[in-house]
Motif scaffolding. Sequence first.
Motif, mmCIF file in Angstrom:
data_model
loop_
_atom_site.group_PDB
_atom_site.id
_atom_site.type_symbol
_atom_site.label_atom_id
_atom_site.label_comp_id
_atom_site.label_asym_id
_atom_site.label_seq_id
_atom_site.Cartn_x
_atom_site.Cartn_y
_atom_site.Cartn_z
ATOM 1 N N UNK A 10 -1.481 28.242 -16.866
ATOM 2 C CA UNK A 10 -0.969 29.415 -16.146
ATOM 3 C C UNK A 10 -0.038 28.999 -15.009
ATOM 4 N N UNK A 11 1.210 28.722 -15.348
ATOM 5 C CA UNK A 11 2.263 28.503 -14.358
ATOM 6 C C UNK A 11 3.511 29.221 -14.851
ATOM 7 N N UNK A 12 4.250 29.829 -13.928
ATOM 8 C CA UNK A 12 5.397 30.631 -14.347
ATOM 9 C C UNK A 12 6.728 30.055 -13.863
ATOM 10 N N UNK A 13 6.759 28.738 -13.568
ATOM 11 C CA UNK A 13 8.019 28.125 -13.183
ATOM 12 C C UNK A 13 8.161 26.771 -13.860
ATOM 13 N N UNK A 14 9.335 26.179 -13.710
ATOM 14 C CA UNK A 14 9.633 24.926 -14.400
ATOM 15 C C UNK A 14 8.737 23.790 -13.922
ATOM 16 N N UNK A 15 8.450 22.871 -14.819
ATOM 17 C CA UNK A 15 7.670 21.693 -14.456
ATOM 18 C C UNK A 15 8.320 20.939 -13.311
ATOM 19 N N UNK A 16 9.653 20.862 -13.320
ATOM 20 C CA UNK A 16 10.358 20.125 -12.283
ATOM 21 C C UNK A 16 10.105 20.713 -10.902
ATOM 22 N N UNK A 17 9.754 21.993 -10.814
ATOM 23 C CA UNK A 17 9.575 22.676 -9.532
ATOM 24 C C UNK A 17 8.123 22.732 -9.065
ATOM 25 N N UNK A 18 7.197 22.176 -9.819
ATOM 26 C CA UNK A 18 5.781 22.237 -9.438
ATOM 27 C C UNK A 18 5.548 21.402 -8.178
ATOM 28 N N UNK A 19 5.021 22.003 -7.103
ATOM 29 C CA UNK A 19 4.830 21.278 -5.843
ATOM 30 C C UNK A 19 3.496 20.550 -5.788
ATOM 31 N N UNK A 20 3.309 19.810 -4.712
ATOM 32 C CA UNK A 20 2.022 19.189 -4.453
ATOM 33 C C UNK A 20 0.988 20.247 -4.092
ATOM 34 N N UNK A 21 -0.257 19.969 -4.407
ATOM 35 C CA UNK A 21 -1.367 20.775 -3.906
ATOM 36 C C UNK A 21 -1.655 20.347 -2.462
ATOM 37 N N UNK A 22 -2.538 21.073 -1.794
ATOM 38 C CA UNK A 22 -2.923 20.684 -0.428
ATOM 39 C C UNK A 22 -3.527 19.282 -0.428
ATOM 40 N N UNK A 23 -4.353 18.987 -1.433
ATOM 41 C CA UNK A 23 -4.942 17.652 -1.524
ATOM 42 C C UNK A 23 -3.860 16.607 -1.787
ATOM 43 N N UNK A 24 -2.882 16.947 -2.614
ATOM 44 C CA UNK A 24 -1.795 16.014 -2.887
ATOM 45 C C UNK A 24 -1.026 15.643 -1.636
ATOM 46 N N UNK A 25 -0.848 16.607 -0.732
ATOM 47 C CA UNK A 25 -0.170 16.330 0.534
ATOM 48 C C UNK A 25 -1.012 15.377 1.387
ATOM 49 N N UNK A 26 -2.317 15.568 1.376
ATOM 50 C CA UNK A 26 -3.207 14.664 2.113
ATOM 51 C C UNK A 26 -3.130 13.245 1.544
ATOM 52 N N UNK A 27 -3.063 13.137 0.230
ATOM 53 C CA UNK A 27 -2.982 11.822 -0.406
ATOM 54 C C UNK A 27 -1.689 11.107 -0.015
ATOM 55 N N UNK A 28 -0.563 11.846 -0.022
ATOM 56 C CA UNK A 28 0.721 11.252 0.363
ATOM 57 C C UNK A 28 0.697 10.817 1.824
ATOM 58 N N UNK A 29 0.041 11.606 2.661
ATOM 59 C CA UNK A 29 -0.057 11.266 4.084
ATOM 60 C C UNK A 29 -0.911 9.997 4.270
ATOM 61 N N UNK A 30 -2.002 9.896 3.533
ATOM 62 C CA UNK A 30 -2.851 8.699 3.615
ATOM 63 C C UNK A 30 -2.076 7.463 3.191
ATOM 64 N N UNK A 31 -1.243 7.598 2.159
ATOM 65 C CA UNK A 31 -0.422 6.477 1.705
ATOM 66 C C UNK A 31 0.551 6.052 2.802
ATOM 67 N N UNK A 32 1.182 7.024 3.463
ATOM 68 C CA UNK A 32 2.098 6.704 4.548
ATOM 69 C C UNK A 32 1.395 6.002 5.694
ATOM 70 N N UNK A 33 0.206 6.475 6.059
ATOM 71 C CA UNK A 33 -0.550 5.839 7.138
ATOM 72 C C UNK A 33 -0.909 4.399 6.781
ATOM 73 N N UNK A 34 -1.212 4.162 5.511
ATOM 74 C CA UNK A 34 -1.570 2.814 5.042
ATOM 75 C C UNK A 34 -0.418 1.832 5.283
ATOM 76 N N UNK A 35 0.773 2.254 4.916
ATOM 77 C CA UNK A 35 1.939 1.385 5.125
ATOM 78 C C UNK A 35 2.313 1.303 6.604
ATOM 79 N N UNK A 36 2.175 2.403 7.326
ATOM 80 C CA UNK A 36 2.493 2.406 8.754
ATOM 81 C C UNK A 36 1.579 1.450 9.519
ATOM 82 N N UNK A 37 0.342 1.298 9.044
ATOM 83 C CA UNK A 37 -0.620 0.416 9.696
ATOM 84 C C UNK A 37 -0.465 -1.042 9.340
ATOM 85 N N UNK A 38 0.534 -1.357 8.504
ATOM 86 C CA UNK A 38 0.795 -2.754 8.174
ATOM 87 C C UNK A 38 -0.091 -3.333 7.095
ATOM 88 N N UNK A 39 -0.771 -2.480 6.334
ATOM 89 C CA UNK A 39 -1.695 -2.986 5.309
ATOM 90 C C UNK A 39 -0.966 -3.697 4.174
#
Length: 263
Positions: A44-73
């Motif tokens: 049940x989606x009514x727009x193109x696959x290319x336009x599907x955005x991140x979920x709220x959890x997906x945004x948290x995951x991307x933020x965690x990844x950024x923090x990981x690199x920002x911390x020098x890991x």
Amino acid sequence: MTGHRTLPQPHERWPEVLWLIRHGQSAGNVARDAADAAGDLRIALDHRDVDVPLSALGREQARALGHWFAGGEEDARPDVILASPYVRAVQTAEIFREAGGCDPDLRICIDERLREKEFGILDGLTTPGIHHFQPDQAEFRRVLGKFYHRPPGGESWVDVIFRLRALLDTVSLHYAGKRVMIVAHQVVVLCMRYIIEHLSEAEILAIDKAGDIANCAITQYRLDSSGKGDGELVLEHYNMVAPMVREGTEATREPDRMVAARG
């Protein structure tokens, strides 16, 4: 000799480090799970696959990844970010940058060759939906296998590999010696492994069968400059979810499947 051209040395051909990142959880992943749970034939989606955005959890995951690199890991942050044009991949890269994963002024370079595998007439169908609406294609896929099966209007894994070989030529030409991050999709990460590690069909499908790539997981290669090898990229991490674990963010492993009609 006039016209003689010196061949590039190994360290002049490949990035110093190459990170392959699958995008964060998308709204399409969530919709697919709901369709599977309900036994629906279509997602049940009514727009193109290319336009599907991140979920709220997906945004948290991307933020965690950024923090990981920002911390020098990872010892250093990327000099170059290449992303699939799909919204979920671009948003992952943007949030990663906002979270300090790279220089705030670093441009995210969109490359269409990193797009999701195209599913053609199977787009938007669940597995039961494929068997119901496209039984011939379900049988073709069973006989040919996912590596070679190309649905009408779509791509096989081999088609994806073909465009990724061209992408790696571009990486080699323009980004040798740099730290490069690619943000894309599960099939792209797997096909990149197939190319870089010179795997066989059986080997890459066995890796795929062993488990899905987690959203925002890190797959990392480093240039072998020890002099013992031939200057190839060597796999250091595969499907690593430490950034999410450290921040207590759920690591999701839903496969990338067709999630909406394209147009």
